[in-house]
Design a protein around this motif. Sequence first.
Motif, PDB file in Angstrom:
ATOM      1  N   GLY A 116     -31.024  35.263-133.286  1.00  0.00           N
ATOM      2  CA  GLY A 116     -31.948  36.005-132.635  1.00  0.00           C
ATOM      3  C   GLY A 116     -32.974  37.124-133.152  1.00  0.00           C
ATOM      4  N   ALA A 117     -33.911  37.615-131.736  1.00  0.00           N
ATOM      5  CA  ALA A 117     -34.252  38.946-132.448  1.00  0.00           C
ATOM      6  C   ALA A 117     -34.874  39.341-131.599  1.00  0.00           C
ATOM      7  N   ARG A 118     -34.350  41.066-130.982  1.00  0.00           N
ATOM      8  CA  ARG A 118     -34.049  41.629-130.140  1.00  0.00           C
ATOM      9  C   ARG A 118     -35.554  43.247-130.234  1.00  0.00           C
ATOM     10  N   GLY A 119     -35.749  43.203-128.884  1.00  0.00           N
ATOM     11  CA  GLY A 119     -37.439  44.772-129.325  1.00  0.00           C
ATOM     12  C   GLY A 119     -37.520  45.740-128.223  1.00  0.00           C
ATOM     13  N   GLY A 120     -37.953  46.567-128.453  1.00  0.00           N
ATOM     14  CA  GLY A 120     -37.907  46.993-126.454  1.00  0.00           C
ATOM     15  C   GLY A 120     -37.890  48.997-126.568  1.00  0.00           C
ATOM     16  N   ILE A 121     -37.803  49.211-126.191  1.00  0.00           N
ATOM     17  CA  ILE A 121     -38.120  50.677-126.369  1.00  0.00           C
ATOM     18  C   ILE A 121     -36.719  51.117-125.596  1.00  0.00           C
ATOM     19  N   ALA A 122     -36.093  52.332-126.129  1.00  0.00           N
ATOM     20  CA  ALA A 122     -35.044  52.801-124.908  1.00  0.00           C
ATOM     21  C   ALA A 122     -35.100  54.454-125.633  1.00  0.00           C
ATOM     22  N   LEU A 123     -35.307  54.853-124.113  1.00  0.00           N
ATOM     23  CA  LEU A 123     -35.594  56.391-123.277  1.00  0.00           C
ATOM     24  C   LEU A 123     -34.409  56.776-123.186  1.00  0.00           C
ATOM     25  N   ILE A 124     -34.240  57.891-123.482  1.00  0.00           N
ATOM     26  CA  ILE A 124     -32.666  58.718-124.188  1.00  0.00           C
ATOM     27  C   ILE A 124     -33.655  60.109-122.414  1.00  0.00           C
ATOM     28  N   ASN A 125     -31.644  59.910-122.147  1.00  0.00           N
ATOM     29  CA  ASN A 125     -32.192  60.180-120.796  1.00  0.00           C
ATOM     30  C   ASN A 125     -30.903  61.246-120.866  1.00  0.00           C
ATOM     31  N   THR A 126     -30.095  61.878-121.589  1.00  0.00           N
ATOM     32  CA  THR A 126     -29.783  63.041-122.103  1.00  0.00           C
ATOM     33  C   THR A 126     -29.106  62.899-123.490  1.00  0.00           C
ATOM     34  N   LYS A 127     -28.247  64.177-123.867  1.00  0.00           N
ATOM     35  CA  LYS A 127     -28.185  64.108-124.981  1.00  0.00           C
ATOM     36  C   LYS A 127     -26.938  63.206-125.401  1.00  0.00           C
ATOM     37  N   ASN A 128     -26.709  62.522-124.595  1.00  0.00           N
ATOM     38  CA  ASN A 128     -25.123  61.269-124.780  1.00  0.00           C
ATOM     39  C   ASN A 128     -26.016  60.313-123.941  1.00  0.00           C
ATOM     40  N   THR A 129     -27.149  59.951-123.552  1.00  0.00           N
ATOM     41  CA  THR A 129     -27.017  58.556-122.645  1.00  0.00           C
ATOM     42  C   THR A 129     -28.547  57.902-122.972  1.00  0.00           C
ATOM     43  N   TYR A 130     -28.431  56.861-122.983  1.00  0.00           N
ATOM     44  CA  TYR A 130     -29.638  56.141-122.920  1.00  0.00           C
ATOM     45  C   TYR A 130     -29.867  55.245-122.411  1.00  0.00           C
ATOM     46  N   THR A 131     -31.407  54.853-121.684  1.00  0.00           N
ATOM     47  CA  THR A 131     -31.416  53.526-120.996  1.00  0.00           C
ATOM     48  C   THR A 131     -32.347  52.806-121.539  1.00  0.00           C
ATOM     49  N   SER A 132     -31.759  51.259-122.432  1.00  0.00           N
ATOM     50  CA  SER A 132     -32.958  50.618-122.689  1.00  0.00           C
ATOM     51  C   SER A 132     -33.500  49.250-122.512  1.00  0.00           C
ATOM     52  N   PHE A 133     -34.577  49.156-122.258  1.00  0.00           N
ATOM     53  CA  PHE A 133     -35.873  48.064-121.628  1.00  0.00           C
ATOM     54  C   PHE A 133     -36.465  47.096-122.938  1.00  0.00           C
ATOM     55  N   GLY A 134     -35.984  45.700-123.136  1.00  0.00           N
ATOM     56  CA  GLY A 134     -36.187  45.224-124.568  1.00  0.00           C
ATOM     57  C   GLY A 134     -35.922  43.491-123.517  1.00  0.00           C
ATOM     58  N   TYR A 135     -36.301  42.972-124.741  1.00  0.00           N
ATOM     59  CA  TYR A 135     -36.884  41.615-124.460  1.00  0.00           C
ATOM     60  C   TYR A 135     -36.002  40.654-126.179  1.00  0.00           C
ATOM     61  N   ALA A 136     -35.372  39.681-125.783  1.00  0.00           N
ATOM     62  CA  ALA A 136     -34.528  38.856-126.732  1.00  0.00           C
ATOM     63  C   ALA A 136     -35.434  37.675-126.671  1.00  0.00           C
ATOM     64  N   ILE A 137     -35.218  37.361-127.992  1.00  0.00           N
ATOM     65  CA  ILE A 137     -36.208  35.234-128.091  1.00  0.00           C
ATOM     66  C   ILE A 137     -34.332  35.087-129.562  1.00  0.00           C
ATOM     67  N   GLU A 138     -34.015  33.975-128.823  1.00  0.00           N
ATOM     68  CA  GLU A 138     -32.952  33.268-129.320  1.00  0.00           C
ATOM     69  C   GLU A 138     -32.934  31.992-130.069  1.00  0.00           C
TER      70      GLU A 138
END
Length: 162
Positions: A116-138
Motif C-alpha cells: 500500500g501507499a499512504r499520504g497526509g499531513i503531520a502537525l508538530i504539536n511540541t518538540k516531541n509530539t505530533y498528530t498526523s491525518f492521512g489516507y492509505a490505499i491498500e
Amino acid sequence: MIRKYFLALLLVLYFTGTLNADVFVKNSSNVGVSVGAASSYGQNYLLVGISASYFFINNLSVDVYYRGWFNATPTQHELSIGSNYYVTTSKKIRPYFGLFTRQTIVTGYSSYSSIGARGGIALINTKNTYTSFGYAIEKYINCPGKLECSNSYPEIVFGISF
C-alpha cells in the motif's frame, strides 16, 4: 487501567526531559498509537494500533506497525513494515507520503498479504509530539477475482518522539 499507567509514564518522561529530540530528525525514534473503527465481514470493529519508527536520515523513517481488529468476529491482526518521508514545508506542518507491506492474520481464515501507499499531513504539536491525518490505499496480493481486492481508509496517529 493500563491506559492510565501508560499516560502517567509519558507525562513523567515528557516533564523530566527524557523525551528531548526533534520529531523527524536523523537517529530519532517515534512511537505512535491509533484508534479507529471499520467494517468487515458484515461486522463493525474497533481498531487499535501501535507503531514504532526510526529515522536513518532527516525526514525518512522505517516503520513497524501492529493493528488489531477487535469487538467482532473474526478477530484480525495486522503487522506492517514500511517507510515514510516527511516533506519540510514549515516548522509545524509536514506533508508525508510512504509505502508499506502488510501481513494480515484472520482468526479461522487464511492469512493474506498486501502492499500500500499512504499520504497526509503531520502537525508538530511540541518538540516531541505530533498528530498526523492521512489516507492509505491498500492492494491485496493474489486476490481471487470475485472478492474486493483493495481497500482505502483514513488514518489518524498521535506520536511521541525520543
